[in-house]
Design a protein around this motif. Structure first.
Motif, PDB file in Angstrom:
ATOM      1  N   PHE A 184       0.849  -1.184   0.000  1.00 27.50           N
ATOM      2  CA  PHE A 184       0.000   0.000   0.000  1.00 27.50           C
ATOM      3  C   PHE A 184       0.889   1.240   0.000  1.00 27.50           C
ATOM      4  O   PHE A 184       1.914   1.269   0.675  1.00 27.50           O
ATOM      5  N   ASP A 185       0.486   2.247  -0.743  1.00 28.03           N
ATOM      6  CA  ASP A 185       1.190   3.527  -0.712  1.00 28.03           C
ATOM      7  C   ASP A 185       0.795   4.285   0.550  1.00 28.03           C
ATOM      8  O   ASP A 185      -0.379   4.292   0.925  1.00 28.03           O
ATOM      9  N   ILE A 186       1.777   4.912   1.176  1.00 30.45           N
ATOM     10  CA  ILE A 186       1.496   5.761   2.332  1.00 30.45           C
ATOM     11  C   ILE A 186       1.198   7.159   1.793  1.00 30.45           C
ATOM     12  O   ILE A 186       2.022   7.729   1.067  1.00 30.45           O
ATOM     13  N   PRO A 187       0.034   7.724   2.112  1.00 32.01           N
ATOM     14  CA  PRO A 187      -0.317   9.049   1.589  1.00 32.01           C
ATOM     15  C   PRO A 187       0.717  10.107   1.996  1.00 32.01           C
ATOM     16  O   PRO A 187       1.217  10.093   3.128  1.00 32.01           O
ATOM     17  N   PRO A 188       1.065  11.010   1.087  1.00 33.23           N
ATOM     18  CA  PRO A 188       2.084  12.028   1.373  1.00 33.23           C
ATOM     19  C   PRO A 188       1.773  12.871   2.618  1.00 33.23           C
ATOM     20  O   PRO A 188       2.678  13.249   3.345  1.00 33.23           O
ATOM     21  N   GLN A 189       0.496  13.146   2.888  1.00 32.01           N
ATOM     22  CA  GLN A 189       0.147  13.963   4.051  1.00 32.01           C
ATOM     23  C   GLN A 189       0.452  13.267   5.371  1.00 32.01           C
ATOM     24  O   GLN A 189       0.455  13.904   6.418  1.00 32.01           O
ATOM     25  N   ALA A 190       0.767  11.976   5.340  1.00 27.86           N
ATOM     26  CA  ALA A 190       1.130  11.250   6.559  1.00 27.86           C
ATOM     27  C   ALA A 190       2.624  11.343   6.853  1.00 27.86           C
ATOM     28  O   ALA A 190       3.089  10.862   7.883  1.00 27.86           O
ATOM     29  N   LEU A 191       3.391  11.965   5.967  1.00 27.42           N
ATOM     30  CA  LEU A 191       4.853  11.949   6.071  1.00 27.42           C
ATOM     31  C   LEU A 191       5.440  13.275   6.536  1.00 27.42           C
ATOM     32  O   LEU A 191       6.538  13.630   6.162  1.00 27.42           O
ATOM     33  N   ASN A 192       4.730  14.004   7.356  1.00 25.28           N
ATOM     34  CA  ASN A 192       5.193  15.316   7.818  1.00 25.28           C
ATOM     35  C   ASN A 192       5.617  15.294   9.280  1.00 25.28           C
ATOM     36  O   ASN A 192       5.389  16.262  10.008  1.00 25.28           O
ATOM     37  N   ASP A 193       6.237  14.238   9.738  1.00 18.87           N
ATOM     38  CA  ASP A 193       6.599  14.105  11.143  1.00 18.87           C
ATOM     39  C   ASP A 193       7.974  13.446  11.246  1.00 18.87           C
ATOM     40  O   ASP A 193       8.490  12.923  10.263  1.00 18.87           O
ATOM     41  N   ASP A 194       8.552  13.472  12.444  1.00 15.12           N
ATOM     42  CA  ASP A 194       9.843  12.816  12.672  1.00 15.12           C
ATOM     43  C   ASP A 194       9.711  11.299  12.757  1.00 15.12           C
ATOM     44  O   ASP A 194      10.703  10.581  12.709  1.00 15.12           O
ATOM     45  N   PHE A 195       8.473  10.837  12.948  1.00 19.95           N
ATOM     46  CA  PHE A 195       8.207   9.409  13.045  1.00 19.95           C
ATOM     47  C   PHE A 195       7.057   9.052  12.112  1.00 19.95           C
ATOM     48  O   PHE A 195       6.180   9.865  11.854  1.00 19.95           O
ATOM     49  N   ILE A 196       7.093   7.837  11.624  1.00 19.80           N
ATOM     50  CA  ILE A 196       5.946   7.279  10.911  1.00 19.80           C
ATOM     51  C   ILE A 196       5.357   6.234  11.845  1.00 19.80           C
ATOM     52  O   ILE A 196       6.029   5.255  12.195  1.00 19.80           O
ATOM     53  N   VAL A 197       4.146   6.476  12.290  1.00 17.92           N
ATOM     54  CA  VAL A 197       3.471   5.542  13.185  1.00 17.92           C
ATOM     55  C   VAL A 197       2.370   4.851  12.390  1.00 17.92           C
ATOM     56  O   VAL A 197       1.404   5.485  11.964  1.00 17.92           O
ATOM     57  N   LEU A 198       2.548   3.556  12.175  1.00 19.99           N
ATOM     58  CA  LEU A 198       1.535   2.756  11.485  1.00 19.99           C
ATOM     59  C   LEU A 198       0.680   2.064  12.526  1.00 19.99           C
ATOM     60  O   LEU A 198       1.193   1.388  13.418  1.00 19.99           O
ATOM     61  N   ARG A 199      -0.623   2.270  12.425  1.00 19.82           N
ATOM     62  CA  ARG A 199      -1.587   1.651  13.348  1.00 19.82           C
ATOM     63  C   ARG A 199      -2.406   0.621  12.592  1.00 19.82           C
ATOM     64  O   ARG A 199      -2.973   0.925  11.553  1.00 19.82           O
ATOM     65  N   ILE A 200      -2.475  -0.590  13.137  1.00 22.19           N
ATOM     66  CA  ILE A 200      -3.349  -1.639  12.618  1.00 22.19           C
ATOM     67  C   ILE A 200      -4.497  -1.712  13.621  1.00 22.19           C
ATOM     68  O   ILE A 200      -4.271  -1.990  14.802  1.00 22.19           O
ATOM     69  N   GLU A 201      -5.720  -1.420  13.152  1.00 22.13           N
ATOM     70  CA  GLU A 201      -6.836  -1.348  14.101  1.00 22.13           C
ATOM     71  C   GLU A 201      -8.081  -2.038  13.561  1.00 22.13           C
ATOM     72  O   GLU A 201      -8.408  -1.910  12.386  1.00 22.13           O
ATOM     73  N   PRO A 202      -8.777  -2.767  14.449  1.00 13.70           N
ATOM     74  CA  PRO A 202     -10.020  -3.419  14.039  1.00 13.70           C
ATOM     75  C   PRO A 202     -11.164  -2.418  13.999  1.00 13.70           C
ATOM     76  O   PRO A 202     -11.098  -1.360  14.625  1.00 13.70           O
ATOM     77  N   GLU A 203     -12.197  -2.776  13.271  1.00 10.48           N
ATOM     78  CA  GLU A 203     -13.365  -1.907  13.147  1.00 10.48           C
ATOM     79  C   GLU A 203     -14.037  -1.666  14.495  1.00 10.48           C
ATOM     80  O   GLU A 203     -14.476  -0.562  14.775  1.00 10.48           O
ATOM     81  N   ASP A 204     -14.109  -2.676  15.337  1.00  9.17           N
ATOM     82  CA  ASP A 204     -14.754  -2.550  16.639  1.00  9.17           C
ATOM     83  C   ASP A 204     -13.827  -3.122  17.717  1.00  9.17           C
ATOM     84  O   ASP A 204     -13.921  -4.304  18.057  1.00  9.17           O
ATOM     85  N   PRO A 205     -12.925  -2.301  18.276  1.00  2.28           N
ATOM     86  CA  PRO A 205     -11.968  -2.797  19.264  1.00  2.28           C
ATOM     87  C   PRO A 205     -12.608  -3.451  20.495  1.00  2.28           C
ATOM     88  O   PRO A 205     -12.012  -4.332  21.102  1.00  2.28           O
ATOM     89  N   SER A 206     -13.829  -3.065  20.829  1.00  2.00           N
ATOM     90  CA  SER A 206     -14.472  -3.651  22.016  1.00  2.00           C
ATOM     91  C   SER A 206     -14.801  -5.128  21.830  1.00  2.00           C
ATOM     92  O   SER A 206     -15.002  -5.843  22.809  1.00  2.00           O
ATOM     93  N   ARG A 207     -14.834  -5.616  20.594  1.00  5.28           N
ATOM     94  CA  ARG A 207     -15.121  -7.038  20.331  1.00  5.28           C
ATOM     95  C   ARG A 207     -13.884  -7.926  20.419  1.00  5.28           C
ATOM     96  O   ARG A 207     -14.000  -9.157  20.388  1.00  5.28           O
ATOM     97  N   VAL A 208     -12.706  -7.334  20.508  1.00  6.96           N
ATOM     98  CA  VAL A 208     -11.475  -8.122  20.478  1.00  6.96           C
ATOM     99  C   VAL A 208     -11.383  -9.002  21.713  1.00  6.96           C
ATOM    100  O   VAL A 208     -11.604  -8.569  22.842  1.00  6.96           O
ATOM    101  N   SER A 209     -11.055 -10.273  21.470  1.00  9.76           N
ATOM    102  CA  SER A 209     -10.898 -11.268  22.535  1.00  9.76           C
ATOM    103  C   SER A 209      -9.956 -12.341  22.010  1.00  9.76           C
ATOM    104  O   SER A 209      -9.415 -12.228  20.918  1.00  9.76           O
ATOM    105  N   PHE A 210      -9.798 -13.404  22.775  1.00 10.65           N
ATOM    106  CA  PHE A 210      -8.953 -14.507  22.334  1.00 10.65           C
ATOM    107  C   PHE A 210      -9.522 -15.156  21.073  1.00 10.65           C
ATOM    108  O   PHE A 210      -8.792 -15.714  20.270  1.00 10.65           O
TER     109      PHE A 210
END
Length: 126
Positions: free
Chosen positions: A85-111
């Motif tokens: 995947f291409d990282i959008p240019p507007q995400a590259l304006n910081d000293d760090f690149i923080v990639l977040r992987i997140e589920p649609e509904d975090p409250s459902r996460v379990s084993f």
């Protein structure tokens, strides 16, 4: 064979972050970047032993870079595969690149209900 991946199994760990220091990695400020990620498919994500009958569920998952969406919520796939995947240019304006992987509904996460497990992830200059 040994298999390992990163995956949160509690609501508090539902979001996984990968932090890359731009200067330390010598990424040029004007570079165009891509991320290659290998999401573990359903064929490898099952539970074994006494847990097998529970059938692990993968939740729709997205990736965000510094608050900018890299890819929208993807549906689970049967097979493990790598994607770029291409990282959008507007995400590259910081000293760090923080990639977040997140589920649609975090409250459902379990084993049993998990975001997509990440087996491999890398940044690439295009």
């Amino acid at each position: 064979a040994w298999r390992s991946w990163v995956v949160g199994v509690w609501p508090e760990t539902a979001v996984t972050e990968f932090k890359f220091p731009v200067d330390a990695l010598k990424i040029p400020k004007d570079a165009a970047l891509s991320v290659r990620v290998t999401y573990v498919g359903l064929e490898l994500c099952g539970l074994g032993g006494d847990w097998e009958e529970l059938e692990r569920i993968q939740l729709p998952t997205r990736m965000v870079a510094n608050g900018v969406e890299v890819h929208g919520f993807l549906q689970p796939e049967r097979s493990t595969r790598s994607r770029v995947f291409d990282i959008p240019p507007q995400a590259l304006n910081d000293d760090f690149i923080v990639l977040r992987i997140e589920p649609e509904d975090p409250s459902r996460v379990s084993f049993v209900c998990v975001p997509f497990p990440v087996a491999d992830l890398g940044l690439y200059v295009r």
